[in-house]
Design an enzyme around this catalytic site. Structure first.
Site, PDB file in Angstrom:
ATOM      1  N   LYS A  85       0.820  -1.215   0.000  1.00  0.00           N
ATOM      2  CA  LYS A  85       0.000   0.000   0.000  1.00  0.00           C
ATOM      3  C   LYS A  85       0.851   1.262   0.000  1.00  0.00           C
ATOM      4  CE  LYS A  85      -3.279  -2.643   2.764  1.00  0.00           C
ATOM      5  NZ  LYS A  85      -2.345  -3.626   3.327  1.00  0.00           N
ATOM      6  N   HIS A 118      -3.559   3.604   0.791  1.00  0.00           N
ATOM      7  CA  HIS A 118      -3.850   3.113   2.136  1.00  0.00           C
ATOM      8  C   HIS A 118      -5.003   3.869   2.810  1.00  0.00           C
ATOM      9  CE1 HIS A 118      -1.704   0.776   5.549  1.00  0.00           C
ATOM     10  NE2 HIS A 118      -3.002   0.694   5.654  1.00  0.00           N
TER      11      HIS A 118
END
Length: 872
Positions: A85, A118
Site C-alpha cells: 500500500k 492506504h
C-alpha cells in the site's frame, strides 16, 4: 485455495490472505518473528500476503519469499499474490512511482500483484508520533494520486491497483476521474461491522471488497474482542465443531468477500484456511445479520486518539470483564491510575455485590482510587521516578521526568496506610539500588515489589535475593510476556520448551509459565478477557513441574537488549571470536568452538576483520543451519568491525561487503568502527610505524557507516574504543547516532564516567575483556586472581568468572566473553538467576582500577595513540 477474479488485474487473488502488520513493542524482534511466521504460512498453504509501507513488514516478507524459494516451498514468486500500500506521506502525484519502487526494493520483487492507496488523505510531513498533528493532514488529490497509481500499473510495477478505507462517497469521486477503475477496496469488515451499504455499492461497481480485521483485531490496541467473544458466533461454532474464528471467516467468505487474517500461531494459521468445505445455514446467517453493529478500527490516529494504554489488569471501560473474572473465582484485581480502569473496576465490584457474586468487598484484594471503596488492600508506587506534567503522549518528553524523592514520597505512602486508606503499601519496578535507598528511610517497609514476570525478566531482575532477605514479596506482572501487546513480546507463549512441557502434561503453555512463577514463590497478576482462559489461568495449583522441567526452563536463551537505531535486539551475552596466535590454534578449532557455543545457547557472536575469524564463523553458521541447531540465520546476532586500514569514506561499504563475503551473510546485525584512528598501509608487524597512523575523519567515516545501514548491509552501526570526547565529536555530525560503544570493561576497569556518558546519550555499552583477557599477551590475570571476587564467588557457590560477568550485567551492560571450553561456555551463560548483594557491589566498586588493553600496545607508543589511550 479459492480464487477471486478481479476487475482490471492481470492475476486472480486467493480468497484468504495473511496480514503482516508488525508490532512496535520494544524488546522483541518482530521482523524475525514475522519472517518465520510467513514461512510457516507458506508451508500451511497461504499464497496471498498483505503488507504496507507503514507496517514495516515489507522487508521480512521479501526475505521470507527468497528463503521459501530457496527451500523449495514454492517454485516461483509468481505462485504468490502480494498486496502492498501507498502510505499517506507519499500521496502526491510525483511521489507515487518512487514510493512503489521503494516498496519493491524492500520486498526484493520486480512487481506486486496489488497496490492500494492506504487512506483517503495525505500527510505532509513524516509521521513521528500518533496522533498526527492536525496541520499536517490534508485532503487527498484523488485525480493526481490515481494518475500515479495508473502509471504504476502501466509501468508493470503492479498487476492491479485499488484503494483501502474508501467510503462510497470517495469511490464515486475516484470513479469519476479514473481511466482504470479500482480492482479492490480493502476495509474493516466482520460479523460485528458488516459494511452492508458499502458492499452493495462496490458489488454494483465491480470492485472487490477485501476484509481486514475479520476477527475484530482482538488483542490489539485498535481492535476489540467483540467478534471472538460474541455469544452468537460461539454457539454456531459449537454446533458445527468449528472455532469462533472459522465461523467469522466463513461468514465473510459467504458474502463474496476476500479477507486478510493474521496469526503467528501455526495451528491457528491452518484452522483459518479450513473454511471452504462446509457452510452456514440460513438460520445461522439470519442470526449473524441481526448482530448489533460496532466499528472497531477508526482513523483516529490522525486526531482525538481514543486508544487507552493497557496495564496489568485492564485496558478500557468497555472491554473489562471483572464480573466474569469474579464468577470464575478471581479475588485479586490489580489496577492503577494510568490504566484508566479504576472506575470500571469499582463499578464492577458494586455490581458483583448487588448480584450476590460476593457477599462483601472484603472478599476481594485490590491493588492500587476512584474505586468507590473505603480502602484498597495494596497501594504501590508505580515507577521510581516523577513526571512533572500530565502525560499527553508516549514516550514522555525528557524535560518533565525527574528523580523520585523517595523519602518524602514514602512518607506519603505511610500516611495512606496510617489513615486506613490502604491495608498495605509497596512499590513496582524498583531495582535493588532503589529498594536499598527506600529501606534506609522507611518506617514501614514495603510489602511488595511488582516487577515484570516472564522467564526472560523475572529471573534476571537482580531483585530476588534482596527481596527475600528483606521480607519483600515479589508480584509478577506480564507473566506471559504481555504477548500480543505493543510493549510486550511473544517469547513466552511461542517458547518451544514451554510448549513441549505443556504438551507432555496436558496443560496450556500459559499454565506452564504461570506454574513456573508460582513455584518460585512469587504471586502474579495475569490478564485475559476470555472466560475459558480466565478459568485455565487459575488451574495451576494441583500439579507441579518436574526437576527436569525446571532445569529446561532455567536454560532458556538469555535476555536481550533493545538498541537505539538498530532493527534487532541484541543478546546480552556474546561470544568473542578473536583467533589466538598460540600454537595449535586455527580456524577449524574456532569453527568447532562456535558450533559448541550455538549448542550451548549462544546467539550473539562478535568478530572483526582483523580477528581472522569471520570465515570460520560463516562456515559454522552454515553448518549449524545444516545440522538443525538453528532454523534461520536470523536467530543469530552477528557483530563485526571496520578495520583501521579501511577507515576512509570511499572504502567502508566495500570493507563491509568483504566481511559479508567471508561470513557468507547478506547482512550483519552490528557494524562497528574498530578504533578511532586510520592506518594508511596494511599492517605487516607490531608495533605499527608512526608515519602510517593518522587521525580518523569521523564525519566521512561515519557517513560510510550510515550508508552501510541504509543499504541494508547492517541492522545497526556503532563504535569501539571510543572515548567521551570522540563520541561527542561523532554525535555532532551523525545523522544516525551509534547504537553501541564496545570497550574494555570489567571489575578492575569499571569505566564509570564513560558508562554514565553513554547512558545519557542512549548509546549501549558492550564490554570486551570482561574477565581481563587473562592468558593473553595484551591482558592480565587481575580479574581472575582478584581476592574480593574470589571471596564473593566462594560465598555464592559461583565461579570467579560468573561473579565478574554478573557484575557487568548488573551495570546494564552487555558483554562478549570468549572460551573454547564447553563447560566454561555453559557456566558463562549461567548468570541470570541470581544476584549480587549491595555489599558485594560496594566491595567491587572499591577495587583498585587498572586498564588492561591499550591502543599503544597494538599500534605503538606514539604521541597520537597515547593521547587516545589517555582519553578512554
Amino acid at each position: 485455495m479459492q480464487q477471486v477474479t478481479l476487475n482490471n488485474c492481470d492475476k486472480t487473488m486467493p480468497a484468504i490472505g495473511m496480514g503482516t502488520v508488525l508490532s512496535s513493542r520494544p524488546g522483541a524482534n518482530p521482523s524475525e518473528t514475522m519472517k518465520s511466521a510467513i514461512l510457516e504460512a507458506i508451508k500451511a498453504g497461504y499464497r496471498h500476503f498483505d503488507t504496507a509501507f507503514i507496517y514495516q513488514s515489507e522487508k521480512p516478507l521479501g526475505e521470507a519469499i527468497v528463503e521459501a524459494i530457496h527451500l523449495g516451498f514454492i517454485k516461483s514468486r509468481d505462485e504468490l499474490f502480494i498486496t502492498t500500500k501507498l502510505w499517506c506521506t507519499f500521496a502526491q502525484r510525483d511521489q507515487i512511482v518512487g514510493a512503489c519502487k521503494l516498496s519493491l526494493r524492500e520486498l526484493q520483487l520486480d512487481y506486486v500483484d496489488m497496490y492500494l492507496i492506504h487512506h483517503p488523505l495525505r500527510v505532509s510531513e513524516k509521521i513521528q508520533k500518533f496522533p498526527v498533528p492536525k496541520e499536517t493532514i490534508h485532503p487527498l488529490d484523488i485525480k493526481g494520486v490515481w494518475e500515479g497509481m495508473e502509471e504504476c500499473k502501466n509501468l508493470g510495477l503492479t498487476k492491479g491497483i485499488g484503494v483501502s478505507n474508501f467510503s462510497c462517497k470517495k469511490l464515486k469521486e475516484l470513479l469519476s476521474v479514473a481511466k482504470i477503475p479500482p480492482a479492490v477496496n480493502q476495509v474493516e469488515m466482520n460479523p460485528i461491522w458488516q459494511q452492508k451499504e458499502l458492499r452493495e455499492f462496490c458489488k454494483a461497481k465491480g470492485i472487490q471488497i477485501t476484509a481486514y480485521s475479520p476477527l475484530g483485531a482482538y488483542n490489539t490496541i485498535w481492535g476489540n474482542n467483540r467478534v471472538m467473544e460474541c455469544d452468537v458466533l460461539t454457539q454456531i461454532a459449537k454446533s458445527k465443531g468449528k472455532t469462533t474464528a472459522q465461523v467469522a471467516l466463513r461468514w465473510i467468505y459467504e458474502q463474496g468477500v476476500s479477507l486478510v487474517v493474521k496469526s503467528l500461531n501455526k495451528e491457528r494459521m491452518k484452522e483459518n484456511l479450513q473454511i471452504f468445505d462446509w457452510s452456514l445455514t440460513q438460520q445461522d446467517l439470519k442470526k449473524i445479520s441481526e448482530l448489533p453493529q460496532h466499528k472497531g478500527h477508526a482513523d483516529n490516529w490522525h486526531g482525538n486518539c481514543s486508544f487507552i494504554w493497557a496495564g496489568g489488569g485492564s485496558i478500557g471501560d468497555d472491554e473489562i470483564r471483572p464480573l466474569e473474572a469474579i464468577k470464575a473465582g478471581y479475588r485479586h484485581f490489580d489496577t492503577a491510575f494510568i490504566y484508566q480502569s479504576e472506575k470500571p473496576l469499582g463499578e464492577a465490584i458494586v455490581e458483583a455485590l448487588h448480584l450476590g457474586l460476593i457477599k462483601s468487598r472484603d472478599e476481594l484484594f485490590t491493588t492500587t482510587k476512584e474505586l468507590q471503596l473505603d480502602y484498597v488492600d495494596m497501594y504501590l508506587i508505580h515507577h521510581p521516578l516523577r513526571v512533572s506534567e500530565t502525560i499527553q503522549k508516549f514516550p514522555v518528553p525528557k524535560e518533565i521526568i525527574h528523580p523520585l524523592v523517595i523519602k518524602s514520597v514514602w512518607e506519603g505512602m505511610e500516611e495512606c496506610k496510617n489513615l486506613g486508606l490502604t491495608k498495605g503499601i509497596g512499590v513496582s519496578n524498583f531495582s535493588c539500588t532503589k529498594l536499598e535507598e527506600l529501606l534506609s528511610v522507611a518506617k514501614i517497609p514495603p510489602a511488595v515489589n511488582q516487577v515484570s514476570g516472564d522467564e526472560s525478566n523475572l529471573a534476571t531482575k537482580g531483585t530476588k535475593g534482596i527481596l527475600k532477605a528483606k521480607g519483600i514479596y515479589i508480584t509478577a506482572y506480564s507473566p506471559l510476556g504481555a504477548h500480543n501487546t505493543i510493549w510486550g513480546h511473544n517469547g513466552v507463549m511461542e517458547c518451544d520448551v514451554l510448549i513441549q512441557i505443556a504438551k507432555s502434561k496436558g496443560k496450556t503453555t500459559a499454565q506452564v509459565a504461570l506454574r513456573w512463577i508460582y513455584e518460585k514463590r512469587v504471586s502474579l497478576v495475569v490478564k485475559s478477557l476470555t472466560k475459558e482462559r480466565m478459568k485455565e489461568n487459575l488451574q495451576i495449583i494441583d500439579w507441579s513441574l518436574s526437576q527436569q522441567d525446571l532445569e529446561k526452563i532455567s536454560e532458556l536463551p538469555q535476555h536481550k537488549v533493545t538498541l537505539n537505531n538498530c532493527d534487532k535486539a541484541m543478546p546480552t551475552i556474546g561470544m568473542g571470536t578473536v583467533l589466538s596466535s598460540r600454537p595449535g590454534a586455527n580456524p577449524e578449532m574456532m569453527k568447532s568452538a562456535l558450533l559448541e557455543a550455538i549448542k550451548a545457547g549462544y546467539r550473539h557472536f562478535d568478530t572483526a576483520f582483523i580477528y581472522q575469524s569471520e570465515k570460520p564463523l560463516g562456515e559454522a553458521i552454515v553448518e549449524a543451519l545444516h545440522l538443525g541447531l538453528i532454523k534461520s540465520r536470523d536467530e543469530l546476532f552477528i557483530t563485526t568491525k571496520l578495520w583501521c586500514t579501511f577507515a576512509q569514506r570511499d572504502q567502508i561499504v566495500d570493507a563491509c561487503k568483504l566481511s559479508l563475503r567471508e561470513l557468507q551473510l547478506e547482512y550483519v546485525d552490528m557494524y562497528l568502527i574498530h578504533h578511532p584512528l586510520r592506518v594508511s598501509e596494511t599492517i605487516q608487524k607490531l608495533p605499527v610505524p608512526k608515519e602510517i597512523i593518522h587521525p580518523l575523519d569521523i564525519k566521512g567515516v561515519w557517513e560510510g557507516m550510515e550508508e552501510c545501514k541504509n543499504l541494508g548491509l547492517t541492522k545497526g552501526i556503532g563504535v569501539s574504543n571510543f572515548s567521551c570526547k570522540k563520541i561527542e565529536e561523532l554525535l555532532s555530525v551523525a545523522k544516525i547516532s551509534p547504537a553501541v560503544n564496545q570497550v574494555e570493561m570489567n571489575p578492575i576497569w569499571q569505566q564509570k564516567e564513560l558508562k554514565e556518558f553513554c547512558k545519557a546519550k542512549g548509546i549501549h555499552i558492550t564490554a570486551y575483556s570482561p574477565l581481563g583477557a587473562y592468558n593473553t599477551i595484551w591482558g592480565d590475570n587481575r580479574v581472575m586472581e582478584c581476592d574480593v571476587l574470589t571471596q564473593i564467588a566462594k560465598s555464592k557457590g559461583k565461579t570467579i568468572a560468573q561473579v565478574a560477568l554478573r557484575w557487568i550485567y548488573e551495570q546494564g551492560v552487555s558483554l562478549v566473553v570468549k572460551s573454547l571450553n564447553k563447560e566454561r561456555m555453559k557456566e558463562n551463560l549461567q548468570i541470570f538467576d541470581w544476584s549480587l548483594s549491595q555489599r558485594d557491589l560496594e566491595k567491587i566498586s572499591e577495587l583498585h582500577q587498572h586498564k588492561g588493553f591499550t591502543m599503544a600496545s597494538l599500534f605503538g607508543p606514539h604521541d597520537f595513540v597515547l593521547q587516545l589511550d589517555a582519553e578512554i
